[in-house]
Design an enzyme around this catalytic site. Sequence first.
Site, PDB file in Angstrom:
ATOM      1  N   PRO A  75       0.811  -1.229   0.000  1.00 49.34           N
ATOM      2  CA  PRO A  75       0.000   0.000   0.000  1.00 49.34           C
ATOM      3  C   PRO A  75       0.839   1.271   0.000  1.00 49.34           C
ATOM      4  O   PRO A  75       1.834   1.384   0.725  1.00 49.34           O
ATOM      5  CB  PRO A  75      -0.820  -0.130   1.289  1.00 49.34           C
ATOM      6  CG  PRO A  75      -0.972  -1.603   1.485  1.00 49.34           C
ATOM      7  CD  PRO A  75       0.344  -2.190   1.036  1.00 49.34           C
ATOM      8  N   CYS A  76       0.394   2.258  -0.789  1.00 39.62           N
ATOM      9  CA  CYS A  76       1.157   3.494  -0.950  1.00 39.62           C
ATOM     10  C   CYS A  76       0.732   4.648  -0.042  1.00 39.62           C
ATOM     11  O   CYS A  76       1.518   5.576   0.148  1.00 39.62           O
ATOM     12  CB  CYS A  76       1.110   3.965  -2.397  1.00 39.62           C
ATOM     13  SG  CYS A  76      -0.542   4.381  -2.993  1.00 39.62           S
TER      14      CYS A  76
END
Length: 412
Positions: A77-78
Amino acid sequence: MNTFDAVEICAGAGGQALGLEKAGFEHALAVELDDNACNTLRANRPSWKIAEGDVADRAVWRPADYRGVSLLAGGVPCPPFSIAGKQLGADDERDLFAWAVEQVSVVEPRALMLENVRGLSMPRFAGYRQHVLDRLTQFGYIAEWRLLHASDFGVPQLRPRFILVALKPDDAPYFHWPEPAPPPPTVGETLVDLMASDGWSGAQRWAKKADGIAPTIVGGSKKHGGADLGPTRAKRAWAEMGVDALGVADAPPSARTPADFMPKLTCEMVARIQGWAGEYEWEFTGRKTSRYRQIGNAFPPPVAHAVGSAIMRAFQHEGNPRRLNNTEHDPIYKALRSSEGFVTPERLMKAADLDDPAELERRIGLLSRDFEVEIHTEGTKTRYKLGNFKAFVGQDEHVRHDLFLQHRARIS
């Protein structure tokens, strides 16, 4: 013929998976949280083993069962690192980057490949990055970071991605980052046939206006509303190319649509801008908003193909060997980490070549967002000591578990 198997975590809808497959990797497992993305993976590759659920949940998959695979890969996840977000890093329950790195000691892959947003490359995360490199060194790997732009690999979109590749010492000298390809087509050239597919007379006129590459596609998350093409600046860039970015269309403009109409993009069009075209054919399942998020959050397949092929060439010891650069050091982090006791400000400023105490305080503040920093004050003297890394790396008692359960329905 040798088989090169891969385990991919946080696989999403398959952008990285498809690119790695094109590079010659065979998926032993793909792990993904989102049920719609898992359905897309199953629809396109029924033979793959898909594990659906929290990648850090031992009930979903056991990393030790895949010890010795050729490649451990993932697009974790960013939001913890996104410039558009709060850059919480280790304090974000969605941060799985450090956890993924720790799995290297369990899986012992021949290579590791992780991708994330450009924000992870910024000074805010210098200590975090150094911790990652130090851990990989301890595990016996040589690692290197590189910021790659999707537009350098035939994708008509900016989309900078920060890539980490780590290999064992025998293979590492043969890893060379992929060279840029010729410039990509414009948005107009990429989409004109789709815009004209339902008889719209304005398609050619529109394509001439859409004469640049797209801003970064933003898939968004379940924490926000429906599908659109990104923040205000991105919407302005789209408007200059004649695209209405306030949403995603169900279908292309029809024959009855005025020639000067400003169209929205369909999911099929967004997928093409993400690189799902030509040899990268893929079907997306679910409702429109879900399909858009799957597409928008993906790693463009051509970029994954290029990096995966570079890793494959390293495995086969092609080309001339070189020395990988895994020696990035945040000097303040290094000085604190190398000391068993407290460190004076004077020593830290000398190590970092600083002459402004306020800048030292700022840098310490950044470190303290990802690490426990103990500050000891005695009279007018202040000293610092670096403590534990705050990020989730698999601890049973980490706050991440409660936060994950609390926000589970909105995590994507």
